[in-house]
Motif scaffolding. Sequence first.
Motif, PDB file in Angstrom:
ATOM      1  N   VAL A  68       1.167   0.894  -8.996  1.00 63.47           N
ATOM      2  CA  VAL A  68       1.743   1.570  -7.832  1.00 63.47           C
ATOM      3  C   VAL A  68       3.039   2.259  -8.227  1.00 63.47           C
ATOM      4  O   VAL A  68       3.305   3.400  -7.840  1.00 63.47           O
ATOM      5  CB  VAL A  68       1.980   0.578  -6.678  1.00 63.47           C
ATOM      6  N   LYS A  69       3.848   1.591  -9.024  1.00 60.44           N
ATOM      7  CA  LYS A  69       5.108   2.170  -9.469  1.00 60.44           C
ATOM      8  C   LYS A  69       4.861   3.418 -10.338  1.00 60.44           C
ATOM      9  O   LYS A  69       5.564   4.428 -10.211  1.00 60.44           O
ATOM     10  CB  LYS A  69       5.925   1.150 -10.257  1.00 60.44           C
ATOM     11  N   ASP A  83       2.680  -2.423  -0.952  1.00 63.01           N
ATOM     12  CA  ASP A  83       1.751  -1.741  -1.855  1.00 63.01           C
ATOM     13  C   ASP A  83       0.498  -1.280  -1.123  1.00 63.01           C
ATOM     14  O   ASP A  83       0.059  -0.129  -1.266  1.00 63.01           O
ATOM     15  CB  ASP A  83       1.336  -2.671  -3.002  1.00 63.01           C
ATOM     16  N   ALA A 141       8.709   3.531  -2.939  1.00 63.20           N
ATOM     17  CA  ALA A 141       7.734   2.679  -3.626  1.00 63.20           C
ATOM     18  C   ALA A 141       8.288   2.168  -4.957  1.00 63.20           C
ATOM     19  O   ALA A 141       8.008   1.038  -5.362  1.00 63.20           O
ATOM     20  CB  ALA A 141       6.437   3.450  -3.854  1.00 63.20           C
ATOM     21  N   SER A 154       7.801  -1.675  -4.493  1.00 62.84           N
ATOM     22  CA  SER A 154       6.528  -2.149  -5.014  1.00 62.84           C
ATOM     23  C   SER A 154       6.700  -3.280  -6.016  1.00 62.84           C
ATOM     24  O   SER A 154       7.682  -3.350  -6.757  1.00 62.84           O
ATOM     25  CB  SER A 154       5.772  -0.997  -5.672  1.00 62.84           C
ATOM     26  N   ASN A 188       3.897  -3.831  -7.987  1.00 66.39           N
ATOM     27  CA  ASN A 188       2.715  -3.549  -8.793  1.00 66.39           C
ATOM     28  C   ASN A 188       3.013  -2.415  -9.777  1.00 66.39           C
ATOM     29  O   ASN A 188       3.478  -1.343  -9.378  1.00 66.39           O
ATOM     30  CB  ASN A 188       1.556  -3.171  -7.868  1.00 66.39           C
ATOM     31  N   LYS A 224       3.186  -7.063  -1.919  1.00 68.20           N
ATOM     32  CA  LYS A 224       1.800  -6.637  -1.737  1.00 68.20           C
ATOM     33  C   LYS A 224       1.576  -5.940  -0.399  1.00 68.20           C
ATOM     34  O   LYS A 224       0.740  -5.042  -0.289  1.00 68.20           O
ATOM     35  CB  LYS A 224       0.867  -7.848  -1.857  1.00 68.20           C
TER      36      LYS A 224
END
Length: 201
Positions: free
Chosen positions: A94-95, A147, A85, A89, A91, A144
């Motif tokens: 999210v990271k 994510d 991720a 990712s 975002n 996305k």
Amino acid sequence: MKTKSFLKFSAILVVFAGLAACQNTDRSGNAQLDSAPVGSDSLRRADSSDATNVTHMSKVDGDGAAFMDTAAVGGMMEVDLGKLALEKSSNADVKKFAAQMVADHTKANTDLKAVAAKLEHLLPSAYPADVKAHMDAMKKLSGKEFDKHYMDMMVNDHVKTLDLFRSASSLRGEIKDFAAATLPVLEKHHQMAKEINASLK
């Protein structure tokens, strides 16, 4: 010895062996990921005659072995997917979540290995084929799409992981202590995952 609590652990083996939390989605119209088949092949040692060959030197009973094996595979998966991720990712939230997962589960994995070594129990060190195939398929996702798939998975996965660790209250000694110490961290992960996932909808 088989006990009623072992049935709980057997039922939860699908968390990691089957990746039941991964939905069969096709959000972008191309990279479709099928759910891995539900089963317990990855931890067959805890549910068949193979257990004698693998754990005969272990100082832990079947329930404890099943819990540790399931937690070990799940912990490895959380670290590897967290690292993925961080790469995939797009975002920031999210990271951040993924970095927390890598840090917390690396520590938990180290703690579990210490417990297993003390009890002379050999933990699994590789993924079953179906789980590996699914994780490889996730590498083809990005942005996305990645994510959403990752966070959906984290929300559902942690529901079952929490059930597993709460059920470990019926175990004894170091295994019970490990589960109790790790549970608050998992609860925090679940809450974070829900909030981030909701923001992606």
